[in-house]
Write an enzyme that holds these catalytic residues in place. Structure first.
Site, PDB file in Angstrom:
ATOM      1  N   ASP A  91       0.915  -1.091   0.035  1.00  0.00           N
ATOM      2  CA  ASP A  91      -0.032  -0.117  -0.016  1.00  0.00           C
ATOM      3  C   ASP A  91       0.895   1.243   0.040  1.00  0.00           C
ATOM      4  O   ASP A  91       1.989   1.302   0.614  1.00  0.00           O
ATOM      5  CB  ASP A  91      -0.941   0.040   1.301  1.00  0.00           C
ATOM      6  CG  ASP A  91      -0.421  -0.110   2.511  1.00  0.00           C
ATOM      7  OD1 ASP A  91       0.741  -0.850   2.745  1.00  0.00           O
ATOM      8  OD2 ASP A  91      -0.773   0.637   3.457  1.00  0.00           O
ATOM      9  N   ASP A 122       8.881   3.565  -0.997  1.00  0.00           N
ATOM     10  CA  ASP A 122       7.917   3.304   0.017  1.00  0.00           C
ATOM     11  C   ASP A 122       6.816   2.446  -0.325  1.00  0.00           C
ATOM     12  O   ASP A 122       6.144   3.363  -0.661  1.00  0.00           O
ATOM     13  CB  ASP A 122       7.658   4.402   0.815  1.00  0.00           C
ATOM     14  CG  ASP A 122       7.052   4.145   2.080  1.00  0.00           C
ATOM     15  OD1 ASP A 122       7.224   2.976   2.756  1.00  0.00           O
ATOM     16  OD2 ASP A 122       6.047   4.752   2.691  1.00  0.00           O
ATOM     17  N   GLU A 156       0.056  -0.984   5.801  1.00  0.00           N
ATOM     18  CA  GLU A 156       1.125  -0.453   6.766  1.00  0.00           C
ATOM     19  C   GLU A 156       0.709   1.036   6.778  1.00  0.00           C
ATOM     20  O   GLU A 156       1.016   1.697   8.044  1.00  0.00           O
ATOM     21  CB  GLU A 156       2.310  -0.751   6.036  1.00  0.00           C
ATOM     22  CG  GLU A 156       3.537  -0.057   6.945  1.00  0.00           C
ATOM     23  CD  GLU A 156       3.991   1.098   6.720  1.00  0.00           C
ATOM     24  OE1 GLU A 156       5.111   1.585   7.590  1.00  0.00           O
ATOM     25  OE2 GLU A 156       3.499   1.685   5.752  1.00  0.00           O
TER      26      GLU A 156
END
Length: 451
Positions: A91, A122, A156
């Site tokens: 995510d 990320d 997350e």
């Protein structure tokens, strides 16, 4: 260069383009949470990103598993009982303001040796880098004496419900790492406790300031009576403020709660000034008697610190005083060797004396793996051998990395000490040469962990 690195380097070069292609395909799935989109717990796009990642893993030769409820998936190689885990998440945060991007955030672009796109740093890029590093080991015919499992989270950036479900029903690796932070590695992370202290509002005081538990508030507004007196008090205290048509705004300095001592808490300053002009309430008395501007809350907890992670940090992130309740929202970073329950008991008792009840909002346990542990020594040795960086030390942090989700995990890369973190920012990107270096580190690290 050692033997395994000599073998890995050309093998990684052979599959580097495949890694780029797979990452670009994954970046183009806008896996931002949307719980009302489709039959997936966190939205259709996150579900598609998980299925796409598992498909990539199958093509690389891994066995895969898809959680029937769509919370997580995993891919593994090897048959041994002992397991090494690699934890990444698929995510991403929203793109934000599109006019601040030089490229389309969900269309991966390679330019000047960099790949741009939301999730490149990320955490899709580092996760796939570690995955392809193991593929290189597989291509070399390396025998794995331990199973290697890649665990793919999907929540997350919000509440970690993916890992809560995984840990409830799945086998937990013996040890592992999350490539969702920085090099060389993070071996200690303070416990993160977020809570409310609240009681019945028996005054005419009405306040509402602060945006988040984990941010030192840089403003605190007051729109009530005695504004002239409050201004005089702020001047006497040398507290910065502004005025507007709605009242007085006390000014502070915003920083993350993990470094609260570097900020100036505007809520605390407002309550100190209100006390000075005669106002009283449960929250005003509590802050004035026990906190004032102390970011370590020594009057409550004493000198609470340890060598591994430093001092306890205490931040009043929000205040609300309405017709019914007055409430402080607090973020505490607990040293890794301190017990949570002792902190809770001490705070609860003192709060009760001021008519405030302790109500826990969230808690993330600390991480602490001693520097002489096999995992830390192995990862540090590999990092130093590949980079020749003998200066950077293992990191102790007040922040929270994904490694907290499982015992015996640490955060390991993929941002190097000399790099700028672009996660969550416009124009998020990775340096492809540095990501290749991270692949070499991950390949050698997993090789060493499975010996």
């Amino acid at each position: 260069m050692d033997h395994i690195s000599e073998l890995l380097l050309p093998e990684l070069q052979k599959i580097e383009t495949d890694f780029h292609r797979a990452l670009m395909e994954l970046i183009e799935i806008p896996s931002v949470i949307n719980e009302h989109d489709g039959d997936y717990p966190f939205g259709k796009q996150i579900g598609l990103a998980l299925k796409k990642t598992l498909s990539i893993c199958e093509q690389l030769g891994f066995r895969t598993y898809y959680d029937p409820k769509g919370y997580y998936g995993y891919a593994e190689i090897g048959d041994a009982k002992e397991m090494i885990g690699v934890l990444g998440h698929l995510d991403v945060v929203p793109a934000g303001k599109l006019d601040e991007w030089e490229t389309a955030p969900f269309q991966a672009i390679i330019r000047d040796g960099k790949m741009y796109g939301r999730g490149t740093q990320d955490d899709k890029g580092p996760t796939l880098a570690a995955l392809f590093a193991v593929k290189a080991l597989m291509n070399l015919g390396v025998p794995f004496t331990k199973r290697i499992r890649f665990i793919f989270g999907t929540d997350e950036e919000t509440l970690w419900r993916c890992m809560n479900r995984y840990c409830e029903i799945e086998e937990i690796p013996n040890m592992g790492f999350s490539p969702d932070s920085v090099f060389p590695l993070v071996y200690a992370e303070k416990g993160l406790l977020q809570l409310h202290l609240e009681g019945k509002n028996e005054t005419g005081l009405r306040l509402m300031s602060g945006n988040a538990f984990n941010a030192v508030p840089d403003t605190a507004r007051y729109s009530g009576e005695k504004q002239t007196e409050l201004i005089a008090a702020l001047r006497a205290l040398d507290f910065a403020y502004e005025t507007d048509e709605d009242g007085i705004v006390v000014l502070g300095k915003a920083v993350h709660a993990q470094v609260t001592e570097k900020g100036i808490n505007a809520i605390n300053r407002l309550l100190i000034a209100l006390k000075k002009i005669g106002y009283t309430s449960k929250t005003i008395e509590f802050v004035n008697d026990l906190i004032k501007e102390d970011p370590f809350a020594v009057k409550i907890f004493g000198e609470c610190e340890d060598k591994a992670s430093g001092k306890l940090k205490f931040n009043v992130g929000k205040i609300e005083c309405n017709d019914e309740v007055e409430r402080l929202s607090i973020d505490i970073r607990i040293p890794v060797t301190a017990g949570k329950q002792e902190i809770v008991d001490r705070l609860s008792q003192l709060a009760w004396e001021y008519g405030l009840a302790y109500k826990e909002f969230d808690y993330l346990k600390s991480i602490y793996i001693p520097k002489d542990h096999f995992l830390i020594k192995t990862l540090m040795n590999v990092y130093q051998e590949v980079t020749n960086d003998l200066v950077s030390e293992p990191i102790s942090s007040g922040g929270a990395t994904y490694a907290r989700a499982m015992d015996n995990f640490v955060a390991f890369g993929a941002v190097f000490p000399y790099q700028t973190k672009t996660e969550h920012q416009p124009n998020e990107h990775i340096e492809l040469a540095d990501m290749f270096k991270a692949m070499l580190i991950y390949g050698k690290a997993i090789y060493e962990l499975t010996r």
